[in-house]
Write a protein that holds these residues in place. Structure first.
Motif, PDB file in Angstrom:
ATOM      1  N   SER A   1       0.835  -1.211   0.000  1.00 29.23           N
ATOM      2  CA  SER A   1       0.000   0.000   0.000  1.00 29.23           C
ATOM      3  C   SER A   1       0.861   1.249   0.000  1.00 29.23           C
ATOM      4  CB  SER A   1      -0.915   0.010   1.233  1.00 29.23           C
ATOM      5  OG  SER A   1      -1.789  -1.084   1.218  1.00 29.23           O
ATOM      6  N   ILE A   2       1.883   1.257   0.832  1.00 26.61           N
ATOM      7  CA  ILE A   2       2.771   2.421   0.913  1.00 26.61           C
ATOM      8  C   ILE A   2       3.490   2.625  -0.417  1.00 26.61           C
ATOM      9  CG2 ILE A   2       4.908   3.275   1.980  1.00 26.61           C
ATOM     10  CD1 ILE A   2       3.825   2.010   4.620  1.00 26.61           C
ATOM     11  N   GLU A   3       3.961   1.545  -0.997  1.00 28.40           N
ATOM     12  CA  GLU A   3       4.654   1.633  -2.284  1.00 28.40           C
ATOM     13  C   GLU A   3       3.723   2.159  -3.386  1.00 28.40           C
ATOM     14  OE1 GLU A   3       7.709   1.712  -4.868  1.00 28.40           O
ATOM     15  OE2 GLU A   3       7.854   1.318  -2.717  1.00 28.40           O
ATOM     16  N   LEU A   4       2.503   1.648  -3.433  1.00 27.27           N
ATOM     17  CA  LEU A   4       1.536   2.102  -4.437  1.00 27.27           C
ATOM     18  C   LEU A   4       1.230   3.585  -4.279  1.00 27.27           C
ATOM     19  CD1 LEU A   4      -0.971  -0.881  -4.481  1.00 27.27           C
ATOM     20  CD2 LEU A   4       0.529  -0.164  -6.355  1.00 27.27           C
ATOM     21  N   ARG A   5       1.051   4.013  -3.044  1.00 28.59           N
ATOM     22  CA  ARG A   5       0.730   5.420  -2.785  1.00 28.59           C
ATOM     23  C   ARG A   5       1.920   6.313  -3.146  1.00 28.59           C
ATOM     24  NH1 ARG A   5      -3.459   6.718   1.009  1.00 28.59           N
ATOM     25  NH2 ARG A   5      -2.050   8.225   1.962  1.00 28.59           N
ATOM     26  N   ARG A   6       3.113   5.811  -2.941  1.00 29.18           N
ATOM     27  CA  ARG A   6       4.318   6.573  -3.269  1.00 29.18           C
ATOM     28  C   ARG A   6       4.483   6.693  -4.790  1.00 29.18           C
ATOM     29  NH1 ARG A   6       8.672   3.708  -0.608  1.00 29.18           N
ATOM     30  NH2 ARG A   6       7.874   4.699   1.260  1.00 29.18           N
ATOM     31  N   GLN A   7       4.152   5.627  -5.503  1.00 29.64           N
ATOM     32  CA  GLN A   7       4.338   5.584  -6.952  1.00 29.64           C
ATOM     33  C   GLN A   7       3.359   6.468  -7.718  1.00 29.64           C
ATOM     34  OE1 GLN A   7       3.988   1.527  -8.213  1.00 29.64           O
ATOM     35  NE2 GLN A   7       5.881   0.886  -7.220  1.00 29.64           N
ATOM     36  N   SER A   8       2.124   6.545  -7.218  1.00 28.36           N
ATOM     37  CA  SER A   8       1.107   7.194  -8.029  1.00 28.36           C
ATOM     38  C   SER A   8       0.040   7.868  -7.174  1.00 28.36           C
ATOM     39  CB  SER A   8       0.444   6.141  -8.919  1.00 28.36           C
ATOM     40  OG  SER A   8      -0.729   6.624  -9.486  1.00 28.36           O
ATOM     41  N   PRO A   9      -0.130   9.172  -7.358  1.00 30.54           N
ATOM     42  CA  PRO A   9      -1.192   9.877  -6.638  1.00 30.54           C
ATOM     43  C   PRO A   9      -2.590   9.330  -6.964  1.00 30.54           C
ATOM     44  CG  PRO A   9       0.307  11.432  -7.678  1.00 30.54           C
ATOM     45  CD  PRO A   9       0.680  10.069  -8.164  1.00 30.54           C
ATOM     46  N   GLN A  10      -2.771   8.813  -8.184  1.00 28.83           N
ATOM     47  CA  GLN A  10      -4.071   8.266  -8.573  1.00 28.83           C
ATOM     48  C   GLN A  10      -4.400   7.010  -7.753  1.00 28.83           C
ATOM     49  OE1 GLN A  10      -1.599   9.007 -10.640  1.00 28.83           O
ATOM     50  NE2 GLN A  10      -2.328  10.250 -12.329  1.00 28.83           N
ATOM     51  N   ASP A  11      -3.358   6.262  -7.362  1.00 26.51           N
ATOM     52  CA  ASP A  11      -3.585   5.034  -6.603  1.00 26.51           C
ATOM     53  C   ASP A  11      -3.944   5.291  -5.142  1.00 26.51           C
ATOM     54  OD1 ASP A  11      -3.122   3.424  -8.797  1.00 26.51           O
ATOM     55  OD2 ASP A  11      -1.016   3.049  -8.295  1.00 26.51           O
TER      56      ASP A  11
END
Length: 77
Positions: A25-35
């Protein structure tokens, strides 16, 4: 019939899986504001389902599983 050791092992495995989900979750949020918003929705659905199931089963069993849990001792925040 299940025993306390079975429960400990099950919860330990679930804890490992949840930690991995938090890291993803942290990685996804870091990678993309849309996520970010989608990750929030996934966690909200999970928590709603989990606490809803605990509430439902506690009601059916007439034994509130969370009644002895000290939310203060958990130190959420």
């Amino acid at each position: 019939m299940a025993d306390v050791q079975d429960l400990k092992e099950k919860v330990s495995g679930i804890s490992k899986e949840l930690r991995e989900a938090v890291d993803i979750s942290i990685e996804l949020r870091r990678q993309s504001p849309q996520d970010k918003s989608e990750v929030i929705v996934i966690w909200e659905l999970f928590l709603k389902d989990f606490f809803g199931y605990v509430k439902q089963r506690s009601k059916e069993a007439k034994d509130n599983l969370l009644s002895g849990v000290s939310w203060t001792r958990l130190k959420f925040f």
